[in-house]
Write an enzyme that holds these catalytic residues in place. Structure first.
Site, short mmCIF file in Angstrom:
data_model
loop_
_atom_site.label_atom_id
_atom_site.label_comp_id
_atom_site.label_asym_id
_atom_site.label_seq_id
_atom_site.Cartn_x
_atom_site.Cartn_y
_atom_site.Cartn_z
N SER A 1 0.55 2.17 -8.41
CA SER A 1 -0.42 2.74 -9.37
C SER A 1 0.23 3.83 -10.21
CB SER A 1 -1.65 3.29 -8.66
OG SER A 1 -2.41 2.24 -8.11
N HIS B 1 -7.09 9.14 -8.01
CA HIS B 1 -6.74 8.34 -9.19
C HIS B 1 -7.30 9.00 -10.45
CE1 HIS B 1 -5.02 4.42 -7.79
NE2 HIS B 1 -5.39 4.95 -6.64
N ARG C 1 -5.10 10.66 -14.07
CA ARG C 1 -5.21 10.06 -15.40
C ARG C 1 -5.36 11.12 -16.48
NH1 ARG C 1 -8.84 6.34 -12.65
NH2 ARG C 1 -10.62 7.46 -13.48
N ALA D 1 0.84 -1.20 0.00
CA ALA D 1 0.00 0.00 0.00
C ALA D 1 0.87 1.25 0.00
CB ALA D 1 -0.91 0.00 1.23
N ALA E 1 -11.10 0.30 -13.89
CA ALA E 1 -11.13 0.51 -12.44
C ALA E 1 -12.02 -0.56 -11.82
CB ALA E 1 -11.69 1.90 -12.13
#
Length: 182
Positions: free
Chosen positions: A16, A52, A56, A11, A34
């Site tokens: 990511s 997130h 992007r 984590a 997702a």
């Protein structure tokens, strides 16, 4: 065949972000898959999802797929395509109520779809099991299922990266695969 990439780590390790960086390098169409489900009752979870989204590029396509990843990969497959799937752990958690047989079928269909994907498929997976054995059955089930599917994915991936403390280790270059002992 395509190019299958596994990005794994703990984590907040940066997995990511590294997977997104890999996808940005792709010159074709990028689709972000997702697996997280929105939950308006959990502001912290919603804030994570929003972080997130903000990272992007606007040009990326988005598909929210809590369970049916194999159908999604088949839909987006193509030599010029790149799919970034984030994350495998959330996908496993979304189906924890499944029987072992149903889970095994869904897992195997997805692994086959990932293997057959004709573009670039980048998969983010959380590493679990580096700590104590969870005290609750659901925690053990999650850890075991995620560990197993990540191990199977790593066995077929063209590249595998481990992200630790913001550092990238290319396991494909520095580590040998586990011998086929079963």
């Amino acid at each position: 065949m395509g190019h299958l990439v596994l990005v794994t780590g703990a984590a907040r390790s940066g997995k990511s972000e590294f997977a997104e960086w890999l996808a940005i390098q792709h010159k074709g169409i990028v689709t972000y898959i997702a697996t997280a489900r929105s939950n308006s009752q959990d502001p912290d979870w919603q804030a994570r999802i929003e972080r997130h989204r903000q990272r992007r590029p606007q040009s990326w396509q988005l598909e929210e797929v809590p369970l049916q990843l194999s159908a999604s990969l088949e839909r987006w497959s193509g030599p010029e395509r790149c799919v970034l799937l984030d994350s495998l752990g959330t996908w496993v958690a979304n189906g924890l109520e499944e029987t072992e047989e149903d889970w095994g079928d869904r897992r195997d269909r997805w692994l086959q779809s990932a293997r057959n994907f004709s573009g670039t498929c980048i998969v983010v997976a959380e590493e679990t099991g580096w700590g104590v054995v969870p005290a609750y059955a659901s925690g053990r089930l999650f850890r075991d299922r995620l560990g197993e599917v990540t191990r199977r994915l790593g066995a077929i991936a063209d590249e595998t990266y481990l992200i630790v403390a913001g550092r990238v280790l290319n396991l494909s270059q520095i580590a040998a695969p586990l011998p086929d002992i079963l």
